[in-house]
Write an enzyme that holds these catalytic residues in place. Structure first.
Site, mmCIF file in Angstrom:
data_model
loop_
_atom_site.group_PDB
_atom_site.id
_atom_site.type_symbol
_atom_site.label_atom_id
_atom_site.label_comp_id
_atom_site.label_asym_id
_atom_site.label_seq_id
_atom_site.Cartn_x
_atom_site.Cartn_y
_atom_site.Cartn_z
ATOM 1 N N TRP A 94 0.870 -1.169 0.080
ATOM 2 C CA TRP A 94 0.014 -0.017 -0.071
ATOM 3 C C TRP A 94 0.941 1.091 0.013
ATOM 4 C CZ3 TRP A 94 -1.547 3.051 4.643
ATOM 5 C CH2 TRP A 94 -2.696 3.990 4.418
ATOM 6 N N ASP A 96 -0.420 -4.733 9.798
ATOM 7 C CA ASP A 96 -1.252 -3.661 9.443
ATOM 8 C C ASP A 96 -2.591 -4.576 8.947
ATOM 9 O OD1 ASP A 96 -2.755 -1.794 8.240
ATOM 10 O OD2 ASP A 96 -1.181 -1.250 6.502
ATOM 11 N N LYS A 129 -12.966 -0.192 6.349
ATOM 12 C CA LYS A 129 -13.644 -1.190 5.174
ATOM 13 C C LYS A 129 -14.705 -2.027 6.173
ATOM 14 C CE LYS A 129 -9.955 0.244 2.958
ATOM 15 N NZ LYS A 129 -9.313 0.761 1.643
HETATM 16 C C1 LIG Z 1 -3.016 -1.992 3.873
HETATM 17 C C2 LIG Z 1 -3.731 -0.726 4.238
HETATM 18 N N1 LIG Z 1 -3.475 -0.304 5.280
HETATM 19 C C3 LIG Z 1 -3.883 0.799 5.925
HETATM 20 C C4 LIG Z 1 -5.063 1.473 5.241
HETATM 21 C C5 LIG Z 1 -5.528 2.774 5.678
HETATM 22 O O1 LIG Z 1 -6.758 2.406 6.273
HETATM 23 P P1 LIG Z 1 -7.581 3.838 6.904
HETATM 24 O O2 LIG Z 1 -8.455 4.512 5.560
HETATM 25 O O3 LIG Z 1 -8.448 3.284 8.000
HETATM 26 O O4 LIG Z 1 -6.643 4.913 7.229
HETATM 27 C C6 LIG Z 1 -5.441 0.932 3.997
HETATM 28 C C7 LIG Z 1 -6.443 1.555 3.132
HETATM 29 O O5 LIG Z 1 -6.756 1.366 2.035
HETATM 30 C C8 LIG Z 1 -4.908 -0.134 3.398
HETATM 31 O O6 LIG Z 1 -5.099 -0.660 2.284
#
Ligand SMILES: Cc1ncc(COP(=O)(O)O)c(C=O)c1O
Length: 444
Positions: free
Chosen positions: A172, A254, A290
């Site tokens: 990401w 994560d 999500k």
């Molecule tokens: C692997 C990963 N970590 C963290 C996040 C971040 O999530 P948030 O929108 O809750 O900050 C995402 C969002 O797409 C993600 O895909």
């Protein structure tokens, strides 16, 4: 215009013409009205002209589709407010005991503890030993940020700017930036994706774990790896944990898709629970964006599994200081929705059901896409479409094939070949499959 611009949905070619005409339209009217008073006539003409273009089947025949989205969409290409969230929001609005006072700096206690429980399991020995704590954060990103800031200041001595932080290749995109921004100067990739076999490069991954400087920090995707959709199996996780333990590497999970990957909260938390059972001290950034569909409420949690209760207390006290200068106090609405849901057995069951609805739709789209490609006889193997999990999939299309999809087929996907499975619907899947087939058979 809003009807055409449905996220993830169909945008038709004549949109451009219509926009042009609608912009042109007031000018024409004013000019004509001033010139000879034929306003009504030109008004009719302009409307007719627009109607002709909008209803022309030839111009409507090139549907565009975006598979680049980052969020869940229904089969109608719409965002989904989870029914359980709607229900809990009503409960909250009618609860006269609630107000808008500041929350504690570390967040809502009942949110933090219930969020940690769903990732570690109710019966986690670490929770029983009072060495688990948490910080309510602004989404999963906020949890990564607070964890990164803490590690940079206190991980191993007080200056950790040179400590290597490893993120998967690919990952990401924000991982690199969050850690660099916290002051880490050496953010490196570890091998993860084998493009040739369209799966995990376990040997490469293990090799990087063996050869990295001792004490390095590793960011691991707990489940539904973004962007590849490829996770290690439990056996592979065990081998990864063995090396990390032996080499004293720091584990920063994560977890942005718990429940979303397989439909089961427990299954999706397997890796985190295994590492805890192996005695690791670790961080786990949790996102509820999500799995609760609470993207704009910014609700996340940083679970800290410490060596002992005293260590936990000292860690949280430093994190409190970091939060104070970052956002001072967290917002309440999203955390209340999650806390009310997780702390009621009935609402919890409803939520699990809602999560399963989303996960099942993704699994269905995966199965149908694979089946359609196989029945079209598209060259190559397509098992990776169903082997991968979560919202994203690495199709394996090369950059030229992606360009063909975008330019010729008006199907929008990432240059890397990543698609969001939720961009697929029962209405566009045939077109997408046929287009992939054409891309693979005609573009090398
Ligand atoms: C692997 C990963 N970590 C963290 C996040 C971040 O999530 P948030 O929108 O809750 O900050 C995402 C969002 O797409 C993600 O895909």
């Amino acid at each position: 215009i809003p009807d055409y611009v449905t996220p993830g949905g169909v945008v038709t070619q004549p949109l451009k013409h219509s926009i042009g005409l609608f912009f042109f339209f007031p000018g024409t009217c004013t000019a004509l009205l001033e010139a000879n008073g034929t306003f009504e006539c030109s008004l009719r003409l302009c409307f007719c002209f627009n109607l002709i273009i909008i209803s022309n089947p030839r111009l409507l025949s090139k549907p565009q589709r975006t598979l680049r989205g980052k969020t869940y969409r229904t089969d109608e290409s719409k965002p989904w407010v989870l029914p359980v969230v709607k229900k809990v929001e009503k409960v909250i609005v009618h609860d006269d005991t609630l107000n808008h006072e500041y929350l504690p700096i570390l967040g809502l206690p009942e949110f933090r503890s219930s969020a940690s429980k769903i990732v570690l399991g109710d019966d986690s020995p670490a929770i029983g030993e009072n060495r688990v704590g948490a910080v309510q954060c602004l989404g999963g990103t906020g949890a990564l940020k607070i964890g990164a800031e803490f590690l940079r200041r206190f991980y191993n001595g007080s200056n950790n700017t040179k400590t290597p932080v490893y993120v998967s290749a690919p990952t990401w995109e924000n991982h690199n930036a969050v850690f660099s921004n916290a002051g880490f100067e050496d953010v490196r990739p570890y091998k993860y994706w084998d493009a040739e076999k369209r799966g995990l490069d376990l040997a490469g991954f293990l090799g990087d774990l063996e050869s990295c400087p001792g004490g390095s920090i590793f960011v691991l995707h707990a489940c539904a790896h973004n962007p590849t959709g490829t996770d290690p199996t439990p056996e592979q996780w065990k081998r990864i944990a063995d090396v990390m333990k032996r080499r004293k590497l720091f584990v920063f999970f994560d977890s942005a898709y718990q429940g979303f990957a397989s439909g089961s909260l427990d299954k999706d938390a397997w890796a985190v629970r295994y590492f805890v059972s192996m005695g690791f001290e670790l961080f786990c950034a949790q996102s509820f964006s999500k799995n609760f569909g609470l993207y704009n409420e910014r609700v996340g949690n940083l679970t800290v599994v410490a060596r002992d209760a005293d260590n936990l207390k000292r860690t949280l006290s430093q994190m409190e200081k970091i939060v104070r200068t970052t956002w001072s106090n967290p917002p309440s609405q999203g955390a209340r929705v999650v806390a009310v849901t997780l702390n009621s057995p009935q609402l919890f069951a409803e939520w699990k059901d809602n999560v399963k609805t989303m996960a099942d739709r993704v699994l269905l789209m995966r199965a149908q896409l694979k089946e359609k490609l196989q029945s079209l006889g598209t060259p190559g193997t397509w098992d990776h479409i169903t082997d991968q999990i979560g919202m994203f999939s690495f199709t394996g299309l090369n950059p030229k094939q992606v360009e063909f999809m975008v330019k010729e087929k008006h199907i929008y996907l990432m240059a890397s070949g990543r698609i969001n499975m939720c961009g697929l619907t029962t209405k566009n899947i045939d077109y997408v499959a046929a287009s992939i087939h054409e891309a693979v058979t005609t573009v090398q």
